[in-house]
Scaffold this motif. Structure first.
Motif, mmCIF file in Angstrom:
data_model
loop_
_atom_site.group_PDB
_atom_site.id
_atom_site.type_symbol
_atom_site.label_atom_id
_atom_site.label_comp_id
_atom_site.label_asym_id
_atom_site.label_seq_id
_atom_site.Cartn_x
_atom_site.Cartn_y
_atom_site.Cartn_z
ATOM 1 N N MET A 90 0.821 -1.211 0.000
ATOM 2 C CA MET A 90 0.000 0.000 0.000
ATOM 3 C C MET A 90 0.857 1.264 0.000
ATOM 4 O O MET A 90 0.424 2.304 -0.460
ATOM 5 N N ARG A 91 2.084 1.168 0.509
ATOM 6 C CA ARG A 91 2.950 2.335 0.646
ATOM 7 C C ARG A 91 4.149 2.273 -0.290
ATOM 8 O O ARG A 91 5.177 2.881 -0.013
ATOM 9 N N HIS A 104 -8.914 -0.550 11.393
ATOM 10 C CA HIS A 104 -8.687 0.661 10.588
ATOM 11 C C HIS A 104 -8.947 1.917 11.416
ATOM 12 O O HIS A 104 -8.186 2.886 11.341
ATOM 13 N N SER A 117 -7.522 3.465 4.497
ATOM 14 C CA SER A 117 -8.663 3.218 3.622
ATOM 15 C C SER A 117 -9.014 1.731 3.614
ATOM 16 O O SER A 117 -8.185 0.892 3.250
ATOM 17 N N GLU A 122 -8.926 0.495 -0.053
ATOM 18 C CA GLU A 122 -7.564 0.304 -0.551
ATOM 19 C C GLU A 122 -6.964 -0.983 0.007
ATOM 20 O O GLU A 122 -6.279 -1.716 -0.708
ATOM 21 N N THR A 123 -7.256 -1.269 1.258
ATOM 22 C CA THR A 123 -6.778 -2.511 1.866
ATOM 23 C C THR A 123 -7.369 -3.716 1.146
ATOM 24 O O THR A 123 -6.658 -4.690 0.862
ATOM 25 N N GLU A 177 -8.351 -3.841 -1.967
ATOM 26 C CA GLU A 177 -7.685 -3.940 -3.279
ATOM 27 C C GLU A 177 -6.345 -4.646 -3.164
ATOM 28 O O GLU A 177 -6.013 -5.504 -3.981
ATOM 29 N N VAL A 178 -5.555 -4.281 -2.159
ATOM 30 C CA VAL A 178 -4.250 -4.907 -1.973
ATOM 31 C C VAL A 178 -4.410 -6.379 -1.616
ATOM 32 O O VAL A 178 -3.669 -7.232 -2.102
ATOM 33 N N ASP A 232 -4.998 -8.357 -4.703
ATOM 34 C CA ASP A 232 -3.961 -8.254 -5.726
ATOM 35 C C ASP A 232 -3.076 -9.498 -5.628
ATOM 36 O O ASP A 232 -2.473 -9.754 -4.584
#
Length: 171
Positions: free
Chosen positions: A79-80, A142, A156, A159-160, A162-163, A166
């Motif tokens: 994420m980063r 979160h 988010s 976003e978590t 999505e990762v 992936d």
């Protein structure tokens, strides 16, 4: 089971640890299917969620082995873009422990509920309470992270997710 076991062992032959884990899973699966004919159908109903909890716990626990990167740390790194700010690595390791422990605890608790109170109580716990606890950990974490580590910004949930989905995150 033998075809599945053979395929898994072939893929895991590179590492002895992976092969041992795969062999243990295969033996447990074979043992389960050997016992199924002696069980009533109610008992067979509890197996899929139980195995799901234990598999989830095992995936997170496996990533905590000394030569592995904790799974949540890997997600945070993704994420980063590879950077882990101060405090995040230790936090991610503790969170990985939480995800290793909670599903195992839920599996044991569900089995206890089934043994003491029967299938109806087990069904309520496994289909209502346990998923609510897992979602509470996910969402609550979160919120907690945003409060405890404000220098990281607002985490988010999407976003978590999505990762997590992936395929690169799981390599």
């Amino acid at each position: 089971v033998l075809v599945w076991a053979t395929a898994m062992l072939r893929g895991a032959a590179r590492r002895r640890t992976n092969a041992a884990i795969v062999a243990a899973v295969c033996l447990a699966t074979a043992g389960f299917f050997a016992v199924v004919p002696t069980l009533d159908m109610q008992t067979v109903l509890i197996a899929p969620p139980l195995l799901g909890y234990l598999l989830t716990s095992a995936v997170f626990a496996y990533s905590l082995l000394p030569d592995k990167e904790p799974l949540i740390t890997r997600f945070c790194r993704m994420m980063r873009q590879g950077e882990l700010p101060d405090g995040l690595e230790a936090y991610a390791r503790m969170l990985t422990w939480a995800w290793a422990i909670l599903p195992a605890f839920l599996a044991v608790t569900a089995m206890g509920i089934y043994a003491v109170f029967g299938l109806n109580a087990w069904s309520w716990a496994s289909n209502v309470v346990n998923p609510a606890l897992l979602v509470t950990l996910y969402v609550g974490e979160h919120v907690f992270r945003g409060l405890c580590l404000p220098h990281l910004g607002t985490p988010s949930i999407l976003e978590t997710v999505e990762v997590m989905f992936d395929p690169v995150s799981w390599r």
